[in-house]
Motif scaffolding. Structure first.
Motif, PDB file in Angstrom:
ATOM      1  N   ASN A  18      33.525  16.411  -6.761  1.00  0.00           N
ATOM      2  CA  ASN A  18      32.554  17.463  -7.102  1.00  0.00           C
ATOM      3  C   ASN A  18      32.449  17.823  -8.583  1.00  0.00           C
ATOM      4  N   VAL A  19      32.753  16.847  -9.461  1.00  0.00           N
ATOM      5  CA  VAL A  19      32.523  17.123 -10.889  1.00  0.00           C
ATOM      6  C   VAL A  19      31.135  16.644 -11.312  1.00  0.00           C
ATOM      7  N   GLY A  20      30.426  15.980 -10.384  1.00  0.00           N
ATOM      8  CA  GLY A  20      29.057  15.553 -10.682  1.00  0.00           C
ATOM      9  C   GLY A  20      28.912  14.072 -10.969  1.00  0.00           C
ATOM     10  N   LYS A  21      29.856  13.261 -10.481  1.00  0.00           N
ATOM     11  CA  LYS A  21      29.796  11.814 -10.750  1.00  0.00           C
ATOM     12  C   LYS A  21      28.557  11.181 -10.131  1.00  0.00           C
ATOM     13  N   VAL A  95      34.554  15.424 -16.197  1.00  0.00           N
ATOM     14  CA  VAL A  95      35.190  16.693 -15.840  1.00  0.00           C
ATOM     15  C   VAL A  95      34.119  17.778 -15.762  1.00  0.00           C
ATOM     16  N   ASN A  96      34.484  18.876 -15.118  1.00  0.00           N
ATOM     17  CA  ASN A  96      33.557  19.985 -14.927  1.00  0.00           C
ATOM     18  C   ASN A  96      33.845  21.062 -15.970  1.00  0.00           C
ATOM     19  N   ALA A  98      32.796  23.959 -16.135  1.00  0.00           N
ATOM     20  CA  ALA A  98      32.898  25.308 -15.571  1.00  0.00           C
ATOM     21  C   ALA A  98      34.230  25.551 -14.852  1.00  0.00           C
ATOM     22  N   GLU A  99      35.072  24.522 -14.779  1.00  0.00           N
ATOM     23  CA  GLU A  99      36.380  24.699 -14.122  1.00  0.00           C
ATOM     24  C   GLU A  99      37.499  24.391 -15.110  1.00  0.00           C
ATOM     25  N   ASP A 105      42.919  16.495 -12.884  1.00  0.00           N
ATOM     26  CA  ASP A 105      42.458  15.939 -14.169  1.00  0.00           C
ATOM     27  C   ASP A 105      43.622  15.310 -14.931  1.00  0.00           C
ATOM     28  N   ASN A 124      30.787  17.511 -18.006  1.00  0.00           N
ATOM     29  CA  ASN A 124      29.540  17.778 -17.278  1.00  0.00           C
ATOM     30  C   ASN A 124      29.373  19.272 -16.991  1.00  0.00           C
ATOM     31  N   LYS A 125      28.161  19.629 -16.619  1.00  0.00           N
ATOM     32  CA  LYS A 125      27.805  21.009 -16.220  1.00  0.00           C
ATOM     33  C   LYS A 125      27.893  21.983 -17.400  1.00  0.00           C
ATOM     34  N   SER A 154      24.756  17.603 -19.285  1.00  0.00           N
ATOM     35  CA  SER A 154      24.368  18.184 -18.004  1.00  0.00           C
ATOM     36  C   SER A 154      23.682  17.068 -17.221  1.00  0.00           C
TER      37      SER A 154
END
Length: 301
Positions: A18-21, A95-96, A98-99, A105, A124-125, A154
């Motif tokens: 859920n990091v957006g891969k 990596v995200n 926002a986290e 990681d 990302n994000k 993004s």
């Protein structure tokens, strides 16, 4: 005038779930090909997306999210993700923003410590954080491991993605085209969708339609209304079969579409517009061999 040499290579996209891969992979190839879920949805569990430009062909390998496995399937997924690092020409560690950096990681950074190819940190994000927060995030990761390049992006909005592609292109070796220009994936998600449609035909028509009915997905792309538009053909051998699938007043094909769309939306985690056509192709099995074998069988899951 010397023409610049064509470049090609394989790039692994790695990171926690859920990091957006998958979103990033879809952004690279310009179409939704990756399943937006960290569940084990497919047999390979690695999706290859292909981006071909005038100068290069980049084959992206999307991997399952790396997590602490709770069962044998989890082990398999994590091993699949790590095996994607073998034989690649570059690695994108996503990596995200926002986290906070987590143990997952750190585990990945440890595992990619000795990778001999360029490793890019992709944060990302960034649309979810304040610009001032970015530098401390970057410094936090760089304190653990040095990276060849850092890209705050993004994946949903596309910020900085073209720059990332340009840098990847530079990093790749000279090489051939592995796939035709028009091909954007080697992974048959199209066929998962086709199987859903075929399953509903068999469910609703039962014995009236032979199991040799085939479904071909022609295209899957986002339309101007933001939905994933799926265009698919149902191939039968006789006119009478076409009549059964369409049904009185088009009721049967409507029902097939409704049920299939529900499954496809769940699979893609997105809104879907499904456009179904029925084609009669006499003896198609003799001319288009193995059509009915496309996609995944339930016993492959």
């Amino acid at each position: 005038m010397s023409k610049e040499a064509f470049k090609s290579g394989f790039v692994a996209i790695i990171g926690r779930p859920n990091v957006g891969k998958s979103t990033l992979l879809n952004r690279f190839v310009g179409q939704k090909i990756a399943i937006m879920s960290d569940k084990a949805q497919t047999t390979r569990n690695r999706i290859q997306g292909v981006l071909t430009t005038d100068q290069a062909q980049i084959v992206f390998i999307d991997t399952p999210g790396i997590h602490k496995p709770k069962h044998a399937l989890g082990d398999f997924m994590v091993n699949t993700a790590y095996s994607a690092l073998k034989g690649v020409d570059a690695v994108l560690f996503v990596v995200n923003a926002a986290e906070k950096m987590g143990p997952g990681d750190r585990l990945i950074m440890e595992r990619i410590q000795n990778v001999k190819v360029p490793v890019f940190l992709v944060i990302n994000k960034i649309d979810l954080v304040k610009p001032d927060d970015l530098l401390p995030i970057i410094e936090g990761y760089q304190a653990v491991r040095s990276f060849d390049q850092v890209f705050p992006i993004s994946a949903t909005q596309g910020n900085n993605v073209p720059e990332l592609v340009a840098k990847l292109q530079e990093a790749l070796p000279e090489g051939p085209k592995y796939y035709p220009d028009s091909q954007i994936m080697d992974h048959p998600e199209y066929f998962v969708v086709a199987e859903f449609i075929r399953e509903k035909i068999l469910l609703l028509t039962q014995e009236e339609i032979p199991h040799s009915v085939a479904v071909q997905v022609q295209s899957m792309q986002r339309n101007e209304n933001g939905k994933i538009e799926v265009q698919a053909s149902i191939i039968v051998e006789r006119k009478s079969q076409k009549g059964i699938i369409i049904g009185a007043g088009g009721q049967m094909i409507k029902k097939i579409g409704q049920l299939a769309r529900r499954d496809i939306e769940q699979l893609l985690d997105d809104k879907v517009y499904l456009d179904l056509w029925v084609k009669v192709q006499k003896n198609w099995r003799d001319r288009q061999t193995n059509l009915s074998d496309f996609g995944y069988r339930p016993d492959n899951y």
